[in-house]
Write a protein that holds these residues in place. Structure first.
Motif, PDB file in Angstrom:
ATOM      1  N   GLN A 140       0.856  -1.184   0.000  1.00 47.99           N
ATOM      2  CA  GLN A 140       0.000   0.000   0.000  1.00 47.99           C
ATOM      3  C   GLN A 140       0.893   1.235   0.000  1.00 47.99           C
ATOM      4  OE1 GLN A 140      -0.676   2.274   2.727  1.00 47.99           O
ATOM      5  NE2 GLN A 140      -2.709   3.029   2.207  1.00 47.99           N
ATOM      6  N   GLY A 141       0.641   2.168  -0.889  1.00 47.55           N
ATOM      7  CA  GLY A 141       1.589   3.255  -1.136  1.00 47.55           C
ATOM      8  C   GLY A 141       1.839   4.231  -0.009  1.00 47.55           C
ATOM      9  N   GLY A 142       0.926   4.315   0.937  1.00 42.78           N
ATOM     10  CA  GLY A 142       1.130   5.248   2.040  1.00 42.78           C
ATOM     11  C   GLY A 142       0.884   6.690   1.610  1.00 42.78           C
ATOM     12  N   TYR A 143       1.278   7.610   2.474  1.00 44.26           N
ATOM     13  CA  TYR A 143       1.063   9.041   2.243  1.00 44.26           C
ATOM     14  C   TYR A 143       2.299   9.794   2.701  1.00 44.26           C
ATOM     15  CZ  TYR A 143      -1.164  13.640   2.362  1.00 44.26           C
ATOM     16  OH  TYR A 143      -1.472  14.949   2.157  1.00 44.26           O
ATOM     17  N   ASN A 144       2.813  10.662   1.858  1.00 42.43           N
ATOM     18  CA  ASN A 144       4.062  11.369   2.149  1.00 42.43           C
ATOM     19  C   ASN A 144       5.184  10.375   2.464  1.00 42.43           C
ATOM     20  OD1 ASN A 144       2.941  13.871   1.720  1.00 42.43           O
ATOM     21  ND2 ASN A 144       2.652  14.348   3.889  1.00 42.43           N
ATOM     22  N   ALA A 145       5.201   9.267   1.721  1.00 46.48           N
ATOM     23  CA  ALA A 145       6.151   8.184   1.994  1.00 46.48           C
ATOM     24  C   ALA A 145       6.714   7.606   0.695  1.00 46.48           C
ATOM     25  CB  ALA A 145       5.471   7.094   2.806  1.00 46.48           C
ATOM     26  N   SER A 146       6.975   8.448  -0.278  1.00 48.30           N
ATOM     27  CA  SER A 146       7.379   7.964  -1.597  1.00 48.30           C
ATOM     28  C   SER A 146       8.656   7.143  -1.540  1.00 48.30           C
ATOM     29  CB  SER A 146       7.560   9.137  -2.565  1.00 48.30           C
ATOM     30  OG  SER A 146       8.454  10.105  -2.037  1.00 48.30           O
ATOM     31  N   ALA A 147       9.676   7.645  -0.866  1.00 49.96           N
ATOM     32  CA  ALA A 147      10.944   6.915  -0.786  1.00 49.96           C
ATOM     33  C   ALA A 147      10.810   5.675   0.087  1.00 49.96           C
ATOM     34  CB  ALA A 147      12.043   7.832  -0.245  1.00 49.96           C
ATOM     35  N   TYR A 148      10.146   5.821   1.222  1.00 51.35           N
ATOM     36  CA  TYR A 148      10.006   4.704   2.153  1.00 51.35           C
ATOM     37  C   TYR A 148       9.208   3.569   1.529  1.00 51.35           C
ATOM     38  CZ  TYR A 148       9.103   2.245   6.560  1.00 51.35           C
ATOM     39  OH  TYR A 148       9.029   1.292   7.555  1.00 51.35           O
ATOM     40  N   SER A 149       8.060   3.892   0.917  1.00 57.82           N
ATOM     41  CA  SER A 149       7.245   2.843   0.309  1.00 57.82           C
ATOM     42  C   SER A 149       7.961   2.206  -0.868  1.00 57.82           C
ATOM     43  CB  SER A 149       5.881   3.395  -0.107  1.00 57.82           C
ATOM     44  OG  SER A 149       6.020   4.442  -1.048  1.00 57.82           O
ATOM     45  N   ALA A 150       8.694   3.001  -1.651  1.00 58.53           N
ATOM     46  CA  ALA A 150       9.479   2.436  -2.750  1.00 58.53           C
ATOM     47  C   ALA A 150      10.531   1.472  -2.224  1.00 58.53           C
ATOM     48  CB  ALA A 150      10.144   3.556  -3.554  1.00 58.53           C
ATOM     49  N   SER A 151      11.173   1.846  -1.125  1.00 57.80           N
ATOM     50  CA  SER A 151      12.217   0.987  -0.559  1.00 57.80           C
ATOM     51  C   SER A 151      11.632  -0.309  -0.013  1.00 57.80           C
ATOM     52  CB  SER A 151      12.991   1.731   0.548  1.00 57.80           C
ATOM     53  OG  SER A 151      12.227   1.869   1.736  1.00 57.80           O
ATOM     54  N   LYS A 152      10.478  -0.233   0.620  1.00 55.66           N
ATOM     55  CA  LYS A 152       9.888  -1.441   1.200  1.00 55.66           C
ATOM     56  C   LYS A 152       9.315  -2.359   0.117  1.00 55.66           C
ATOM     57  CE  LYS A 152      10.962  -0.552   5.432  1.00 55.66           C
ATOM     58  NZ  LYS A 152      11.960  -1.394   6.135  1.00 55.66           N
ATOM     59  N   GLY A 153       8.820  -1.775  -0.973  1.00 59.16           N
ATOM     60  CA  GLY A 153       8.432  -2.592  -2.109  1.00 59.16           C
ATOM     61  C   GLY A 153       9.622  -3.339  -2.676  1.00 59.16           C
ATOM     62  N   ALA A 154      10.764  -2.654  -2.722  1.00 57.63           N
ATOM     63  CA  ALA A 154      11.990  -3.293  -3.195  1.00 57.63           C
ATOM     64  C   ALA A 154      12.426  -4.416  -2.265  1.00 57.63           C
ATOM     65  CB  ALA A 154      13.104  -2.252  -3.316  1.00 57.63           C
ATOM     66  N   VAL A 155      12.258  -4.227  -0.958  1.00 52.94           N
ATOM     67  CA  VAL A 155      12.608  -5.275   0.009  1.00 52.94           C
ATOM     68  C   VAL A 155      11.776  -6.529  -0.237  1.00 52.94           C
ATOM     69  CG1 VAL A 155      12.511  -5.931   2.458  1.00 52.94           C
ATOM     70  CG2 VAL A 155      13.453  -3.712   1.795  1.00 52.94           C
ATOM     71  N   ALA A 156      10.490  -6.357  -0.493  1.00 54.74           N
ATOM     72  CA  ALA A 156       9.622  -7.507  -0.749  1.00 54.74           C
ATOM     73  C   ALA A 156      10.073  -8.272  -1.986  1.00 54.74           C
ATOM     74  CB  ALA A 156       8.174  -7.049  -0.914  1.00 54.74           C
TER      75      ALA A 156
END
Length: 250
Positions: free
Chosen positions: A147-163
């Motif tokens: 889930q993309g989150g809000y004001n979390a572009s870098a963080y969500s991108a990084s966690k998607g990469a971790v998965a």
């Protein structure tokens, strides 16, 4: 879990919040743990836990300094007596702000700590675990991997990469006896989420979407980690396990 007794683990980002709860969760089952953390308190935390009767060591390191990671890793392994059974990649950073305002340098640092450091530590752990023909690597992702989150572009991108990195490493290493899996924590009562806890409207919006009706407590994450580090999960490879009060199922 008897199969955890006497195992040797490295856990990054273990000084507070979810990380510290996971360190305690492993120690409760007899795991010897070396914490790698940026905090000046890492050695104090390790000492405090030693005073409680646990085998815990601390190494202070900045995982955004990618060139130093091999040296830091080998120091940790030596503190564990030259053996490694478990690697928990928990360290992560976040800078919540609109994507348009996030400096590119901060975006890159988040990727370096949250993804590249995991890649390097996992490869280093692979060589140690290969000696035993077995090992457990658990990456701490996030519900924002889905889930993309809000004001979390870098963080969500990084966690998607971790998965996705978890799946890729599992595909390569499962046949070597090394289980690579990931946990996706939801929203917990930690310092990392303090900015949400202080925003009443956003907090209520999130609570309304969590079937459990509350944020989690850090110790509630430990069971999933204990399971994925034990022999009971030997045929589990490449999963993303949500521990989120039902958030992703809503």
């Amino acid at each position: 879990m008897q199969s955890l007794q006497g195992k040797k683990a490295i856990l990054t980002g273990g000084v507070q919040g979810l990380g510290l709860a996971m360190v305690k969760g492993l120690c409760e089952y007899g795991v010897e743990v070396c914490i790698i953390d940026y905090s000046n308190d890492v050695e104090k935390i390790a000492k405090d836990m030693q005073n409680e009767g646990y085998s815990v060591y601390g190494v202070r390191a900045d995982l955004s300094n990618l060139e130093k990671i091999p040296e830091v890793f080998h120091v940790a392994v030596q503190l564990l007596g030259g053996e490694l059974d478990i690697l928990v990649n928990n360290a992560g950073i976040h800078k919540p702000m609109p994507a348009i305002d996030l400096p590119i340098e901060d975006f890159q640092k988040i990727i370096d700590v949250n993804v590249t450091a995991i890649f390097e530590l996992s490869r280093l752990a692979y060589h140690e675990m290969l000696k035993k023909g077995a090992g457990k690597i658990v990456n701490i992702a996030s519900v924002l991997a889905v889930q993309g989150g809000y004001n979390a572009s870098a963080y969500s991108a990084s966690k998607g990469a971790v998965a996705q990195l978890t799946k890729s490493l599992s595909n390569e290493w499962a046949k070597k006896g090394i289980n690579v899996n990931a946990i996706a924590p939801g929203y917990y009562n930690t310092a990392l989420n303090q900015f949400i806890l202080e925003d009443e409207s956003r907090y209520q919006s999130l609570i309304s979407r969590i079937p459990a009706g509350r944020f989690g407590e850090p110790n509630e994450l430990a069971g999933a980690l204990q399971f994925l580090c034990s022999d009971k999960s030997n045929y589990i490879n490449g999963i993303l396990l949500p521990v989120d009060g039902g958030f992703l199922g809503r």
